[in-house]
Design a protein around this motif. Structure first.
Motif, short mmCIF file in Angstrom:
data_model
loop_
_atom_site.label_atom_id
_atom_site.label_comp_id
_atom_site.label_asym_id
_atom_site.label_seq_id
_atom_site.Cartn_x
_atom_site.Cartn_y
_atom_site.Cartn_z
N ASP A 235 17.89 50.19 96.22
CA ASP A 235 18.29 51.32 95.38
C ASP A 235 17.51 51.39 94.06
O ASP A 235 17.09 52.46 93.62
CB ASP A 235 19.80 51.25 95.07
CG ASP A 235 20.65 51.78 96.21
OD1 ASP A 235 20.08 52.33 97.16
OD2 ASP A 235 21.88 51.61 96.15
N THR A 236 17.36 50.25 93.40
CA THR A 236 16.73 50.22 92.08
C THR A 236 15.31 49.69 92.10
O THR A 236 14.74 49.43 91.05
CB THR A 236 17.58 49.37 91.12
OG1 THR A 236 17.73 48.04 91.65
CG2 THR A 236 18.97 49.98 90.93
N ASP A 237 14.74 49.52 93.28
CA ASP A 237 13.35 49.07 93.40
C ASP A 237 12.44 50.26 93.15
O ASP A 237 12.38 51.19 93.96
CB ASP A 237 13.14 48.50 94.80
CG ASP A 237 11.71 48.03 95.04
OD1 ASP A 237 10.83 48.32 94.20
OD2 ASP A 237 11.47 47.38 96.06
N PRO A 238 11.69 50.27 92.03
CA PRO A 238 10.87 51.45 91.70
C PRO A 238 9.82 51.79 92.76
O PRO A 238 9.57 52.97 93.01
CB PRO A 238 10.21 51.06 90.38
CG PRO A 238 11.14 50.06 89.78
CD PRO A 238 11.67 49.27 90.95
N ALA A 239 9.20 50.77 93.36
CA ALA A 239 8.19 51.07 94.38
C ALA A 239 8.83 51.73 95.60
O ALA A 239 8.28 52.67 96.17
CB ALA A 239 7.47 49.78 94.78
N HIS A 240 9.99 51.23 95.99
CA HIS A 240 10.69 51.83 97.12
C HIS A 240 11.20 53.22 96.76
O HIS A 240 11.14 54.14 97.58
CB HIS A 240 11.86 50.93 97.53
CG HIS A 240 12.43 51.25 98.88
ND1 HIS A 240 13.32 52.28 99.09
CD2 HIS A 240 12.22 50.68 100.09
CE1 HIS A 240 13.64 52.32 100.37
NE2 HIS A 240 13.00 51.36 101.00
N ARG A 241 11.66 53.38 95.53
CA ARG A 241 12.13 54.69 95.08
C ARG A 241 10.98 55.71 95.09
O ARG A 241 11.16 56.87 95.45
CB ARG A 241 12.73 54.56 93.67
CG ARG A 241 13.63 55.71 93.25
CD ARG A 241 14.45 55.33 92.04
NE ARG A 241 13.62 54.91 90.92
CZ ARG A 241 13.81 53.78 90.24
NH1 ARG A 241 14.78 52.95 90.58
NH2 ARG A 241 13.05 53.47 89.22
N TRP A 242 9.81 55.26 94.67
CA TRP A 242 8.61 56.12 94.71
C TRP A 242 8.30 56.55 96.13
O TRP A 242 8.03 57.72 96.41
CB TRP A 242 7.44 55.36 94.09
CG TRP A 242 6.08 55.90 94.41
CD1 TRP A 242 5.46 56.98 93.88
CD2 TRP A 242 5.16 55.35 95.39
NE1 TRP A 242 4.21 57.15 94.44
CE2 TRP A 242 4.01 56.17 95.36
CE3 TRP A 242 5.21 54.25 96.24
CZ2 TRP A 242 2.91 55.91 96.18
CZ3 TRP A 242 4.12 54.00 97.06
CH2 TRP A 242 2.99 54.83 97.02
N LEU A 243 8.35 55.58 97.08
CA LEU A 243 8.07 55.91 98.48
C LEU A 243 9.12 56.86 99.03
O LEU A 243 8.79 57.80 99.76
CB LEU A 243 8.02 54.64 99.31
CG LEU A 243 7.72 54.86 100.80
CD1 LEU A 243 6.29 55.34 100.98
CD2 LEU A 243 7.97 53.59 101.61
#
Length: 315
Positions: free
Chosen positions: A279-287
């Motif tokens: 949820d709060t992982d910026p790289a995953h959020r970007w993807l």
């Protein structure tokens, strides 16, 4: 008892790779070093963890039982101990694993990859085929992002409905239904059908809708993917019922004609799903943001500019 957290990482790698050599390569250590770690794990747990079966290593019942717990614990430890830092897309190196419905890979995968390569050239995408059985890869962290028509029921899995599309009927250009004028439910039911099901199912909600009208259809075969079904349809008088958004790009390639579905069916949804740990992982959020755009509007997503502000990453 004094615990070495390095053993937790070693145990996770051993359980995921199923071999000393594979775990050593994953953690960038030598095979003898990983073998010593396995010995320490065995002494600590009192379990063999991996036992040799012919030329392969097989996990013990205990290892299978704790595999998910070990992976989750390691993710929590990394989240606590890893320092916060800015995410620089230009230098980001990471591999994301995506399990998407095959039609969605064809429909939106190229646009997503184009956007990723433009913004973060060090990022790699692994698209996996959907399995014929339900699998817990999202929970275990083996898949970063899923996309299909199914809304997950597990409470720890996030799901966002990002798109929907109506169903259409795909037939070859000279199919008798193309000369029928208005295609009725009776015309539709009387034709021979091919179903799309990775589980090999020959029935679906279509049969319930037809039954409500007092009609039945004949499904002569099932295909595991839309692409395979289109190959059958273009060389026969079979028809297949598919979501319009994924069928339209393929129609020209296969020389197919798309007809309205003469049934009252709800639109086909597209869900984007991931484990709450991201949820709060910026790289995953970007993807996720790029994937959402690609699934909604592939043409626009393929030319999407990178964020102008640096992204904060923790973990």
């Amino acid at each position: 008892m004094q615990l070495d957290l390095n053993l937790l990482a070693a145990l996770d790698a051993l359980l995921e790779e199923g071999s000393v050599a594979g775990a050593a390569e994953r953690l960038h250590v030598t095979a003898p070093a990983m073998s010593r770690s396995l010995g320490r794990i065995r002494r600590t747990t009192g379990d063999q963890i991996l036992v040799r079966t012919g030329r392969t290593m097989t996990p013990t019942p205990y290892a299978i039982a704790v595999r998910a717990q070990v992976h989750d614990l390691l993710q929590q430890v990394r989240g606590v101990l890893a320092p916060s830092r800015e995410l620089d897309l230009a230098t980001l190196e990471r591999t994301f694993t995506l399990r998407w419905h095959d039609a969605l890979v064809t429909h939106a995968g190229p646009a997503l990859l184009a956007a990723v390569r433009e913004q973060a050239p060090g990022v790699r995408l692994r698209f996996l085929a959907e399995s014929s059985v339900d699998t817990p890869e999202l929970r275990r962290g083996e898949v970063d992002l899923a996309a299909n028509a199914d809304r997950p029921t597990a409470p720890e899995i996030r799901a966002e409905r990002v798109a929907e599309t109506r169903h259409v009927v795909a037939v070859r250009a000279e199919h008798p239904l193309t000369r029928a004028g208005t295609v009725t439910a009776a015309h539709y039911a009387a034709a021979d059908h091919i179903a799309v099901s990775r589980r090999g199912r020959l029935s679906s909600v279509l049969d319930g809708a037809l039954a409500a009208l007092g009609l039945t259809r004949r499904v002569v075969a099932s295909a595991p993917t839309e692409g395979a079904a289109f190959a059958f349809v273009r060389s026969s008088d079979l028809l297949v019922t598919v979501p319009e958004s994924t069928a339209r790009p393929a129609a020209a390639e296969f020389g197919l004609t798309l007809l309205p579905l003469p049934l009252d069916l709800p639109p086909a949804p597209v869900y984007l799903s991931w484990h709450q740990r991201y949820d709060t992982d910026p790289a995953h959020r970007w993807l996720r943001d790029l994937a959402r755009g690609a699934l909604t509007d592939p043409e626009a997503a393929g030319h999407r500019p990178a964020p102008s502000e640096p992204v904060r990453e923790s973990g």
